[in-house]
Every structure is written in structure tokens, then in C-alpha cells.
Scaffold this motif. Structure first.
Motif, mmCIF file in Angstrom:
data_model
loop_
_atom_site.group_PDB
_atom_site.id
_atom_site.type_symbol
_atom_site.label_atom_id
_atom_site.label_comp_id
_atom_site.label_asym_id
_atom_site.label_seq_id
_atom_site.Cartn_x
_atom_site.Cartn_y
_atom_site.Cartn_z
ATOM 1 N N THR A 203 0.783 -1.001 -0.147
ATOM 2 C CA THR A 203 -0.011 0.037 -0.140
ATOM 3 C C THR A 203 0.802 1.239 -0.156
ATOM 4 N N MET B 83 -3.487 3.088 0.455
ATOM 5 C CA MET B 83 -4.189 2.538 -0.761
ATOM 6 C C MET B 83 -3.322 1.703 -1.390
ATOM 7 N N GLY B 84 -3.937 0.666 -2.299
ATOM 8 C CA GLY B 84 -2.928 -0.157 -3.052
ATOM 9 C C GLY B 84 -2.150 0.479 -3.975
ATOM 10 N N TYR B 85 -1.069 -0.159 -4.455
ATOM 11 C CA TYR B 85 -0.047 0.794 -5.144
ATOM 12 C C TYR B 85 -0.549 1.249 -6.581
ATOM 13 N N GLY B 86 -1.365 0.064 -6.968
ATOM 14 C CA GLY B 86 -1.828 0.365 -8.430
ATOM 15 C C GLY B 86 -3.014 1.671 -8.477
ATOM 16 N N GLN B 87 -3.647 1.665 -7.265
ATOM 17 C CA GLN B 87 -4.869 2.539 -7.317
ATOM 18 C C GLN B 87 -4.172 3.864 -7.019
ATOM 19 N N PHE B 88 -3.171 4.121 -6.198
ATOM 20 C CA PHE B 88 -2.378 5.253 -6.017
ATOM 21 C C PHE B 88 -1.585 5.785 -7.185
ATOM 22 N N LYS C 53 -2.902 5.288 -10.316
ATOM 23 C CA LYS C 53 -3.924 5.537 -11.068
ATOM 24 C C LYS C 53 -4.589 6.922 -10.708
ATOM 25 N N ASP C 54 -5.112 6.817 -9.536
ATOM 26 C CA ASP C 54 -6.033 7.852 -8.802
ATOM 27 C C ASP C 54 -5.335 9.088 -8.215
ATOM 28 N N GLU D 295 -3.288 11.573 -11.658
ATOM 29 C CA GLU D 295 -4.378 12.838 -11.810
ATOM 30 C C GLU D 295 -3.373 13.920 -11.392
ATOM 31 N N TYR E 117 -4.296 2.103 -20.748
ATOM 32 C CA TYR E 117 -4.784 3.153 -20.165
ATOM 33 C C TYR E 117 -3.848 4.585 -20.295
#
Length: 611
Positions: free
Chosen positions: A272, A276-281, A283-284, A288, A330
Motif C-alpha cells: 500500500t 491505498m493499493g499501489y496500483g490505485q495510488f 492511477k488515482d 491525476e 490506459y
């Protein structure tokens, strides 16, 4: 029994088809989110006029070196600085000194521990009658007459301890920060001296004078009481110090800004980041953030793509395609649709090096050498298959060496397997004798069309040293090339204990700094930057100086072109928009102007200051 088998086979076939349809639907959905738009190639128009005989005096810079290591290193460094700023120069010998014509626009540059070899009377007369002298590397143990010429009141021996840091007593070029004594960027060897009251001090280290100017007779002298003029990291400083000597001085700028997203798309990691999870970090949060910076500061990204982060070379093209589907589609399509570029960073993050290359491994950084060139070529081709699977109309043209390391065998493998590559982007600053691949801005000597376009900055505006280096490269030729990584937040050394918000603030501060001080830098992809810089370097620009005017004329010069004009004579330029372009005062400067030229022949009229 046969019917049962047929029915079973039909069921299996239907299931397989369903999986294929579902998989294709998933891929199609991702593709449709970011359809690849047709990108128009950017070209940089040039302008020019016939180079006829014209009035005014050109700048003349005479370089004098001897056989000492220090002299050769300093003068070589100055050659690069002058070439990058498109300022003409010539090489002279000691026997040529007696024939030099004194002029406010003739600068004699000497360097090194050989002042006793120079004919004092000849050089003193040159300066006294109006010539300009730059002592580009300190000397000691000479007669007092030499000291009187350069503005030294009293000189003792060399200071035994190496001096660290750098302090600006007066601005040489907007944006340079002071460097503390804890900063290791520069190591000075200086004389223990005191200056004459009339000397104009610009730089010091630990209260010791480092660089100053001094009026002598009708002429002027600049003096560097240090050895850092041998360092690439001081090229911009040396160029700007030269600009202080004539009544006026023109330096040209390429006006380029490149923003790399290195190690892209991001490594696949467990764990994390900031709850948050690394991939979510990535991306989000991270993506951003960089998108917001792109919109705010008009950036164009070049993403340096990598196939896998495994050290081994076990994955083939099909496995890479499956593994990298989401990030390629993506992130990759968003970069391309916003006018960006996808460059090659490698099959994996292991540099293209074999043991036979004999490249040293720096302490704290190790890599796994490849066994042979044939394996390198195979894996590079598989990475190209990955790229073409998702972007069939694109080709790799720019290459960023993993860890900024590239061996001669690896270069051959790269060019033999991917002949479309025409840029290698490694490092501009660094030790030549180390493991890093250090570059100049020029064509490769072995591969025609292959251009070296090094990066000049990295990180998130982390230190004063970072700001110093990026400023010096801009002060020399107006080029900024920078890279960050998606996983900077999870790297202990790069994050330095900061949250992403703190790192983002630092990154935004750096881009705000660039837009404030150097608004003429144009955001480009790596390929666009290659085209523009080559056009800039191949242009022919002539500058003529008169008492109240400067005439700039060019052949094949960029349209528009950027010139920095320094006035040292108590005069000024009118600012605003004119038929030939625009003139504006450079931020935090009273006598340095940004001139945007939209015509190939321009005469700038100088006005007298009103007291």
C-alpha cells in the motif's frame, strides 16, 4: 458414444469462444475509453536572409590555452558553452597575442597556471587600449603588475583546504540559488586574496572572492579565482560572466522544455501507498497529479516505456502483451492523445551492458550484465512487438538507458535491432569516468542520424543543487529536459520521507519557477525537441554591434528565434511588441532582455538611460 464426444467438444468450443468474446470485449472497452487520435507531426519553420556585408563590429573571442591539464579542461568547457550559445570563437597561440586588435568587442580568454609564460606588456596594452580579458582559471605566484591588471590588491598563497558552496554577491543570471558549504556540487581551489575597492564582485565562497570584473584603462577584465570553470556544471555561469565584459552581448537560446515520465507505465508492485493499493495510488493520485500539472503548465509528456521489471529475461512477447495490457492502453493512449510520445526504456530495467564492456559499478548500484548481444537484440525486438501490438502505427524513436547506463555492445544491439531509434536520452551532468552514460547535445560519431539529447534535471525540485543545475543548462543554451518516475513516492532515496502531497508541491514549484523565469521555453516531446535543437544548432546567425544598435541577421534560424541581450553600458532597450517581434526584461534582471525574433534581420536600437 461418438455423439457424446461431439456434444462435449461443441460445449468446450462454445466456452472457449465465450472467453475470447469476453476478453475481446474487455480490451475493446479499454481501447474505446482512449481511442488513439491521429497525431500531426510538428515541424519547426526557419527563416533567413542573404548574409550581405553590413555595418557594425562582430564579437571576437580568442581562446588561448597551453598544454597543462587544467588549461585544456577549462578552455574545452568554454568551447562547448560558446558553441551551444552560437557565439563564434577562434583558437590562438601565444605568438598571436602581439597582433590582437584591442576592441570593446574583442575578448581574450586565458586559463591555467601559466601566467608567467604570457607576455604581460602585450596583454596589458591590449586591455589598456580597450580590449577585454577573461582569466578563466586562477593563477598564483606572479608579479604584482599582473594582480594590478586584474583587480587584486593583495595575494597570498593558495588556501590549503578545498572550499565548498557558492554565494551570489550580485545576480549573474536569474534563477541561480546560493549553495551552502555543505553542498558538494563544486570543489574550489582558490587563492587567498583581497580585491581592489573598484572591483565588482559577483561570486564568492566562504567569504573568498571567486568571480569579479575590474575596469582597467579603456578595457575590462573578468577573473575566476577557482578551478570550477573546468566543470560542465558551470558552463552557464562562465558564459554569463563573459557577457559582462563588452558594452553589449547577445546569446542565443534554443527554448526547449522536455518532460519525461521515466519507468513508464509504472512497475507492478505489492503493498500500500498512503492507505491505498499501489496500483490505485498510481492511477488515482499520481496520474491525476501529473495530468493537473500538464494542464496548468502546458506540459507535453514523453513516457519511457519498459516491458517488465524482472531481472531475468524469461518473458516472451505474448507474455509481455498480456502482462502490460492495462497500463499500455490506459496510460499510453492518454499520453499519445495529448500530443505526447512513447519512448523505449528497455525490455527490463537491466542496462544494455555485457561483462566485456568493462563498465564499473558504482557503490550502492548494481546491475546484472547480459550474456551476449544476440539476447539483447531478441529481447528488444520482443519489447517492440509489445509496443506494436497496442500501437501499430507508432515506432520507437527515443531511447532512455535504464539507470542511465549503456555499454558499446548495448548501443550496437539497440541500433541493429531497432534502427528507427534516433535519440538517446541519458545524462548531461555526471562523472565521465563513472558508470553513467554522459552525453553532450550532438550527433553520434558512429551511427548517422543518431542524436544525443541528455536530460538536465530530475526529481521534484528537491534541492538547491537541482535548481542550480537546471538553471545552468538554461543559462547556456535554453534547454530543460527533466524526468520523474511513477514510483518515486515508494523509493526511499527519492521520496526522502515526504508524502506525495509534499513531492507534488515541490514538482509544481519547479514548473512555476520555469514559467516565471524562462517563459520562452517551449514544451515539446523528445522527438520534437530533437528536431528543434538540430535546426537551432545548424542555423547561421551573425550579430553586429554599434554604439547605439545591435543587428542580428540569420540564415535558417528558427522562426521565432530567442536571443538574450545583456547591456552593460548604461543603455536600455524599449520593451513591448514590435514589427520584428517582442522585447521584454528578463525577470529579476535590470540589464538582461529576452528578445523574440520573428524576422531574419533585426536592428535593436539602444536608448540612453535617463538619470
Amino acid at each position: 458414444m461418438r455423439n457424446i464426444r461431439s456434444t462435449f467438444a461443441a460445449i468446450i468450443l462454445v466456452l472457449l469462444l465465450s472467453v475470447v468474446v469476453l476478453q475481446w470485449g474487455r480490451v475493446t472497452a479499454i481501447y474505446s475509453m482512449f481511442p488513439l487520435l491521429n497525431q500531426e507531426e510538428k515541424h519547426f519553420p526557419t527563416m533567413g536572409t542573404e548574409m550581405k556585408e553590413r555595418s557594425g563590429e562582430p564579437i571576437t573571442i580568442s581562446l588561448l590555452e597551453n598544454d597543462s591539464i587544467d588549461s585544456k579542461a577549462a578552455i574545452s568547457n568554454i568551447r562547448y558553452a560558446l558553441q551551444y550559445a552560437k557565439i563564434p570563437f577562434r583558437e590562438i597561440k601565444k605568438e598571436d597575442l602581439s597582433s590582437l586588435e584591442p576592441s570593446p568587442y574583442h575578448i581574450l580568454i586565458v586559463a591555467g597556471e601559466h601566467a608567467k609564460e604570457w607576455p604581460y606588456e602585450v596583454i596589458e596594452s591590449f586591455v589598456d587600449q580597450g580590449g577585454r580579458l577573461m582569466v578563466a582559471l586562477r593563477y598564483g605566484g606572479v608579479k604584482q603588475a599582473w594582480n594590478d591588471l586584474v583587480g587584486i590588491d593583495d595575494a597570498n598563497d593558495f588556501i590549503q583546504s578545498t572550499q565548498k558552496g557558492l554565494t551570489f554577491e550580485k545576480s549573474l543570471f536569474p534563477g541561480y540559488p546560493n549553495l551552502s558549504s555543505e553542498n558538494a556540487l563544486f570543489s574550489h581551489s582558490v587563492l587567498d586574496i583581497t580585491l581592489k575597492e573598484e572591483a565588482d564582485l559577483y561570486l564568492s565562497v566562504q567569504d573568498h572572492p571567486v568571480m569579479w570584473t575590474f575596469d582597467y584603462g579603456k578595457g575590462k577584465v573578468g577573473y575566476w579565482n577557482t578551478t570550477i570553470t573546468k566543470d560542465k556544471e558551470a558552463r552557464g555561469l562562465v558564459l554569463q560572466s563573459l557577457s559582462l565584459l563588452p558594452p553589449s552581448f547577445v546569446m542565443h537560446q534554443a527554448g526547449i522544455k522536455v518532460s519525461y515520465l521515466d519507468d513508464f507505465p509504472s512497475p507492478i508492485k505489492e503493498g500500500t501507498v498512503e492507505n491505498m493499493g499501489y496500483g490505485q495510488f498510481v492511477k488515482d493520485v499520481w496520474w491525476e497529479s501529473v495530468e493537473e500539472l500538464r494542464e496548468t503548465y502546458d506540459l507535453i509528456y514523453t513516457g519511457a516505456l519498459i516491458g517488465t521489471y524482472e531481472d531475468r529475461q524469461r518473458l516472451g512477447a505474448e507474455e509481455l502483451i498480456e502482462l502490460r495490457e492495462f497500463p499500455m492502453v490506459y496510460y499510453g493512449r492518454q499520453i499519445l492523445n495529448r500530443g505526447g510520445e512513447l519512448a523505449l526504456h528497455g525490455y527490463n530495467h537491466q542496462p544494455l551492458v555485457v561483462e566485456e564492456d568493462g563498465i564499473p559499478v558504482d557503490e550502492g548500484h548494481e546491475y546484472v550484465p547480459w550474456k551476449r548481444k544476440s539476447i539483447m537484440k531478441k529481447k528488444l525486438n520482443q519489447t517492440e512487438e509489445l509496443f506494436h501490438h497496442y500501437f501499430p502505427d507508432q515506432a520507437f524513436q527515443s531511447y532512455v538507458p535504464p539507470s542511465n547506463i549503456l555499454g558499446p555492445t548495448g548501443l550496437d544491439a539497440l541500433m541493429e535491432s531497432l534502427p528507427s531509434v534516433n535519440v538517446i536520452a541519458s545524462l548531461y551532468f555526471g562523472a565521465e569516468e563513472g558508470e553513467s552514460f554522459i552525453q553532450e547535445f550532438d550527433f553520434d560519431q558512429s551511427y548517422a542520424g543518431l542524436y544525443h539529447f541528455p536530460r538536465t534535471a530530475s526529481g521534484h525540485g528537491d534541492t538547491s543543487e537541482d535548481y542550480f543545475l537546471l538553471t545552468d543548462a538554461i543559462a547556456n543554451q535554453g534547454v530543460f529536459s527533466h524526468f520523474i518516475h511513477p514510483d518515486d513516492r515508494t523509493d526511499v532515496d527519492r521520496a526522502k520521507g515526504r508524502s506525495w502531497e509534499e513531492m507534488r508541491e515541490g514538482l509544481e514549484g519547479m514548473y512555476r519557477f520555469l514559467s516565471t523565469y524562462y517563459p520562452y521555453l517551449e514544451s515539446l516531446t523528445q522527438q520534437e525537441a530533437r528536431e528543434k535543437l538540430i535546426a537551432y544548432q545548424q542555423s547561421n546567425i551573425d550579430v553586429r554591434y554599434e554604439k547605439d544598435a545591435i543587428t542580428i541577421t540569420g540564415e535558417d534560424m528558427l522562426h521565432p528565434s530567442i536571443a538574450l541581450v545583456r547591456l552593460n553600458s548604461g543603455q536600455h532597450l524599449e520593451t513591448g511588441a514590435f514589427s520584428f517581434g517582442e522585447v521584454e526584461v528578463m525577470p529579476d534582471s535590470s540589464n538582461l532582455y529576452i528578445v523574440t525574433l520573428r524576422e531574419p534581420s533585426v536592428t535593436l536600437k539602444m536608448k540612453e538611460e535617463v538619470s
